[in-house]
Scaffold this motif. Structure first.
Motif, mmCIF file in Angstrom:
data_model
loop_
_atom_site.group_PDB
_atom_site.id
_atom_site.type_symbol
_atom_site.label_atom_id
_atom_site.label_comp_id
_atom_site.label_asym_id
_atom_site.label_seq_id
_atom_site.Cartn_x
_atom_site.Cartn_y
_atom_site.Cartn_z
ATOM 1 N N THR A 476 -9.530 -38.375 12.473
ATOM 2 C CA THR A 476 -10.381 -38.481 13.659
ATOM 3 C C THR A 476 -9.732 -39.292 14.765
ATOM 4 N N ALA A 477 -8.617 -39.930 14.500
ATOM 5 C CA ALA A 477 -7.944 -40.750 15.507
ATOM 6 C C ALA A 477 -6.461 -40.419 15.524
ATOM 7 N N SER A 478 -5.823 -40.700 16.649
ATOM 8 C CA SER A 478 -4.396 -40.417 16.798
ATOM 9 C C SER A 478 -3.572 -41.375 15.957
ATOM 10 N N LEU A 479 -2.404 -40.924 15.524
ATOM 11 C CA LEU A 479 -1.488 -41.800 14.819
ATOM 12 C C LEU A 479 -1.022 -42.902 15.773
ATOM 13 N N GLY A 480 -1.046 -44.141 15.300
ATOM 14 C CA GLY A 480 -0.681 -45.273 16.144
ATOM 15 C C GLY A 480 -1.863 -45.918 16.826
ATOM 16 N N ASP A 481 -3.033 -45.293 16.753
ATOM 17 C CA ASP A 481 -4.252 -45.878 17.306
ATOM 18 C C ASP A 481 -4.732 -46.975 16.351
ATOM 19 N N PRO A 482 -4.908 -48.217 16.833
ATOM 20 C CA PRO A 482 -5.359 -49.302 15.943
ATOM 21 C C PRO A 482 -6.686 -49.010 15.254
ATOM 22 N N ASN A 483 -7.461 -48.054 15.779
ATOM 23 C CA ASN A 483 -8.739 -47.697 15.162
ATOM 24 C C ASN A 483 -8.586 -46.620 14.096
ATOM 25 N N GLU A 484 -7.404 -46.018 13.979
ATOM 26 C CA GLU A 484 -7.171 -45.019 12.923
ATOM 27 C C GLU A 484 -7.303 -45.711 11.563
ATOM 28 N N GLY A 485 -7.933 -45.037 10.609
ATOM 29 C CA GLY A 485 -8.329 -45.669 9.363
ATOM 30 C C GLY A 485 -7.254 -46.446 8.627
ATOM 31 N N MET A 486 -6.106 -45.830 8.401
ATOM 32 C CA MET A 486 -5.063 -46.472 7.611
ATOM 33 C C MET A 486 -4.427 -47.632 8.366
ATOM 34 N N LEU A 487 -4.146 -47.445 9.660
ATOM 35 C CA LEU A 487 -3.566 -48.533 10.446
ATOM 36 C C LEU A 487 -4.558 -49.672 10.598
ATOM 37 N N SER A 488 -5.830 -49.339 10.803
ATOM 38 C CA SER A 488 -6.856 -50.360 10.912
ATOM 39 C C SER A 488 -6.944 -51.193 9.637
ATOM 40 N N ALA A 489 -6.868 -50.539 8.482
ATOM 41 C CA ALA A 489 -6.917 -51.256 7.207
ATOM 42 C C ALA A 489 -5.708 -52.169 7.042
ATOM 43 N N ALA A 490 -4.534 -51.702 7.480
ATOM 44 C CA ALA A 490 -3.332 -52.536 7.391
ATOM 45 C C ALA A 490 -3.464 -53.778 8.266
ATOM 46 N N LEU A 491 -3.981 -53.598 9.473
ATOM 47 C CA LEU A 491 -4.142 -54.742 10.379
ATOM 48 C C LEU A 491 -5.155 -55.738 9.825
ATOM 49 N N GLU A 492 -6.223 -55.225 9.218
ATOM 50 C CA GLU A 492 -7.222 -56.131 8.638
ATOM 51 C C GLU A 492 -6.650 -56.862 7.427
ATOM 52 N N TYR A 493 -5.873 -56.154 6.618
ATOM 53 C CA TYR A 493 -5.248 -56.799 5.460
ATOM 54 C C TYR A 493 -4.301 -57.904 5.917
ATOM 55 N N ALA A 494 -3.552 -57.632 6.987
ATOM 56 C CA ALA A 494 -2.630 -58.639 7.511
ATOM 57 C C ALA A 494 -3.379 -59.867 7.999
ATOM 58 N N ALA A 495 -4.578 -59.669 8.549
ATOM 59 C CA ALA A 495 -5.348 -60.782 9.096
ATOM 60 C C ALA A 495 -6.101 -61.556 8.028
ATOM 61 N N THR A 496 -6.588 -60.846 6.979
ATOM 62 C CA THR A 496 -7.467 -61.485 5.998
ATOM 63 C C THR A 496 -6.883 -61.595 4.602
ATOM 64 N N GLY A 497 -5.840 -60.815 4.328
ATOM 65 C CA GLY A 497 -5.263 -60.823 2.979
ATOM 66 C C GLY A 497 -6.028 -59.964 1.996
ATOM 67 N N SER A 498 -6.971 -59.180 2.484
ATOM 68 C CA SER A 498 -7.748 -58.328 1.589
ATOM 69 C C SER A 498 -8.087 -57.016 2.269
ATOM 70 N N CYS A 499 -8.560 -56.058 1.472
ATOM 71 C CA CYS A 499 -8.897 -54.748 2.001
ATOM 72 C C CYS A 499 -10.241 -54.786 2.714
ATOM 73 N N PRO A 500 -10.436 -53.921 3.709
ATOM 74 C CA PRO A 500 -11.751 -53.840 4.347
ATOM 75 C C PRO A 500 -12.788 -53.340 3.354
ATOM 76 N N GLU A 501 -14.042 -53.757 3.550
ATOM 77 C CA GLU A 501 -15.093 -53.346 2.619
ATOM 78 C C GLU A 501 -15.321 -51.848 2.672
ATOM 79 N N VAL A 502 -15.240 -51.269 3.849
ATOM 80 C CA VAL A 502 -15.438 -49.833 4.013
ATOM 81 C C VAL A 502 -14.156 -49.234 4.583
ATOM 82 N N VAL A 503 -13.557 -48.316 3.849
ATOM 83 C CA VAL A 503 -12.303 -47.730 4.310
ATOM 84 C C VAL A 503 -12.456 -46.270 4.722
ATOM 85 N N THR A 504 -13.707 -45.773 4.618
ATOM 86 C CA THR A 504 -13.977 -44.424 5.097
ATOM 87 C C THR A 504 -15.214 -44.448 5.975
#
Length: 554
Positions: A476-504
């Motif tokens: 649903t989002a372009s590759l490289g968009d910070p809101n794209e699911g996989m990239l968003s999860a990576a950025l959250e993991y980098a910030a918190t050290g854990s996975c987001p509660e909802v990944v879909t």
């Protein structure tokens, strides 16, 4: 791992060209004889015989071709080595080559080659054993027309529209989704976005038509034989709207590195780039991206390898160096190749003593197959985030494995990778380039057992399990968009050290469902359309270089 002249790698063999001669003599005193004109015939070639368990040297059959090529090879500027032979010569060369170099040569059935075509015989020259998870041990056995392979591996040029497809289902109800389009390609120019699903092609119902006529029309439209073919596409976009476009096929220039950028995040400056294939043209793009990352002082890095099926190991080594830098890679091994048990110390393809591949820290002149004196940029990171899926393969996995071998933490976001710790030397014979698994790669710690792929998990217990999060591929989002699911999860993991509660979320593609086997539904026989990996002209190969010989792995 999956492996990668880089035109094609062949054994060095001296071929003697035999010149045939013939003629006749007559006498003016001999009365003329009226004869029926005959068509010139090809000299009779004796066909060799197969004997079970007996393997003659490769040189006895190499370049003896049923249909020899003539002239100059444009990729080597040398005359083709082909001489007149038979299909049996080609098959017996494949048989001995396999017995000499195949990693699992002792698991190959010695069937009578007379019962197969040349390519059919090659197809069965592999192990039938399974991995611990029950999947075929060798899923990477294939061949490709040599000229097509050389064109793509050397120049990054392929034929088509410029789509990179996600094949959800090849049988009705079919699902074919646009992953991305190559920049500047006809598909990109037509404005077809990521996430669009194909509904009709040249008027045929792509999703539901199950007639042989319809399937043939779909295949012909998806995989045109010639550039300049105009095809009508109808897509359903993510928002439910319809997009109808006519697209003309052409020669597509592959752009390996895309969307390189620096993101300002909670955790500081984070570099991101999409990396699609390890072909030689990728080197410049990688250097440009890392020059930018160094200049911007990025402290985190996300590498999007979700669609990267592999390529040249030398590029994988270079990329690993650019991530880890000189101190962590100094005197360390990027990868060591292990061949079959006949060859514990010698490379059976090159004849060279087996030597570990280092982390290449210099620019490589891939045309000459030599390192230059120019040093690569590097970030000296101790952690890297990798976006990965089942399409992440070979040289991509080699990067992940190599970094872990020097204690760079690899956080995996996405799903399990394809599982190819193996590689091969693409080898040309009689105009066909063959790829058969010839080695396994292990990292600096001696690990290379990930035949079922690297797996992201919050609680790693095994060497093939990496810290990270399972996240669906978000169309649903372009590759490289910070809101794209996989990239968003990576950025959250980098910030918190854990996975987001909802990944879909609503609209996020369920990859497992897309890939389900529709034929299990029963009822009417479902006719599958082709997929690129089933068509030599569309299968993108990837290469690698291993000092001092240029190889390939995928």
């Amino acid at each position: 791992m999956k492996a990668y002249t880089y035109s094609s790698v062949a054994l060095a063999v001296t071929i003697s060209l035999l010149a045939g001669c013939g003629g006749g003599s007559g006498s003016s005193n001999t009365p003329p004889v009226v004869t029926t004109p005959t068509t010139p015939t090809t000299p009779v070639t004796t066909e060799p015989e197969w004997e079970a368990g007996v393997y003659e040297p490769q040189s006895q059959y190499l370049a003896k071709c049923e249909t020899p090529r003539s002239g100059i090879d444009p990729f080597t500027n040398r005359a083709y080595p082909d001489t007149q032979g038979t299909a049996m010569d080609e098959k017996l060369w494949l048989r001995t080559w396999t017995n000499d170099t195949y990693l699992w040569y002792d698991e190959v059935d010695d069937n009578d080659p007379a019962n197969f075509s040349v390519l059919g015989y090659f197809d069965q020259l592999k192990t039938n054993e399974l991995t611990p998870s029950g999947t075929p041990k060798d899923n990477f056995h294939f061949s490709q027309d040599t000229a097509e392979y050389n064109e793509l591996s050397q120049s990054g040029i392929s034929s088509g529209y410029g789509f990179d497809w996600e094949f959800g289902s090849t049988t009705v109800p079919r699902v074919l989704t646009v992953r991305f389009t190559e920049p500047g390609s006809p598909a990109a120019t037509a404005g077809v976005p990521r996430g669009a699903t194909l509904s009709r092609i040249n008027g045929v119902d792509f999703v539901n038509d199950n007639t042989q006529q319809g399937v043939n029309a779909i295949n012909a439209a998806l995989f045109p034989e010639d550039a300049g073919t105009v095809t009508s596409f109808e897509f359903v976009q993510v928002d439910g709207s319809t997009l109808s476009v006519d697209i003309t096929s052409g020669d597509i220039s592959v752009t390996p590195v895309q969307n390189a950028k620096v993101l300002d995040t909670e955790n500081g400056k984070t570099g991101y780039f999409q990396f699609n294939t390890f072909i030689v043209t990728a080197q410049e793009g990688l250097i440009d991206a890392f020059d930018m990352f160094v200049e911007e002082n990025v402290t985190e890095l996300v590498i999007d390898l979700r669609y990267n099926g592999g390529g040249r190991l030398a590029l994988a080594s270079q990329l690993s160096y650019m991530i880890a830098g000189p101190n962590q890679t100094n005197n360390a091994t990027f990868e060591t190749l292990r061949f079959n048990d006949k060859n514990p110390n010698t490379n059976p393809v090159t004849g060279e003593t087996i030597r570990p591949t280092p982390f290449y820290r210099n620019v490589i002149d891939y045309n000459a197959g030599q390192l230059t004196d120019t040093l690569l940029p590097s970030l000296s990171l101790t952690k890297v985030y990798v976006l990965a899926t089942g399409a992440t393969c070979s040289a991509s996995e080699a990067v992940m494995n190599a970094l872990r071998g020097i204690d760079v933490e690899v956080v995996q976001i996405g799903s399990t990778t394809c599982g190819k710790p193996y590689g091969f030397y693409p080898t040309d014979n009689c105009g066909e380039t063959y790829f058969t698994i010839q080695f396994q790669g292990v990292n600096n710690k001696g690990f290379g057992d990930y035949a079922d792929g690297f797996m992201p998990t919050t609680t790693p217990n095994f060497d093939f399990e990496l810290p990270g999060c399972e996240v669906e591929d978000d169309f649903t989002a372009s590759l490289g968009d910070p809101n794209e699911g996989m990239l968003s999860a990576a950025l959250e993991y980098a910030a918190t050290g854990s996975c987001p509660e909802v990944v879909t979320s609503n609209g996020v593609a369920d990859v497992k469902a897309l890939r389900s086997n529709q034929s299990a539904l029963g009822g009417e026989k479902l006719i599958p359309i082709d997929k690129p990996e089933q068509r030599k002209e569309n299968f993108i190969l990837h290469n690698k270089i291993n000092q001092p010989v240029i190889q390939e792995r995928k």
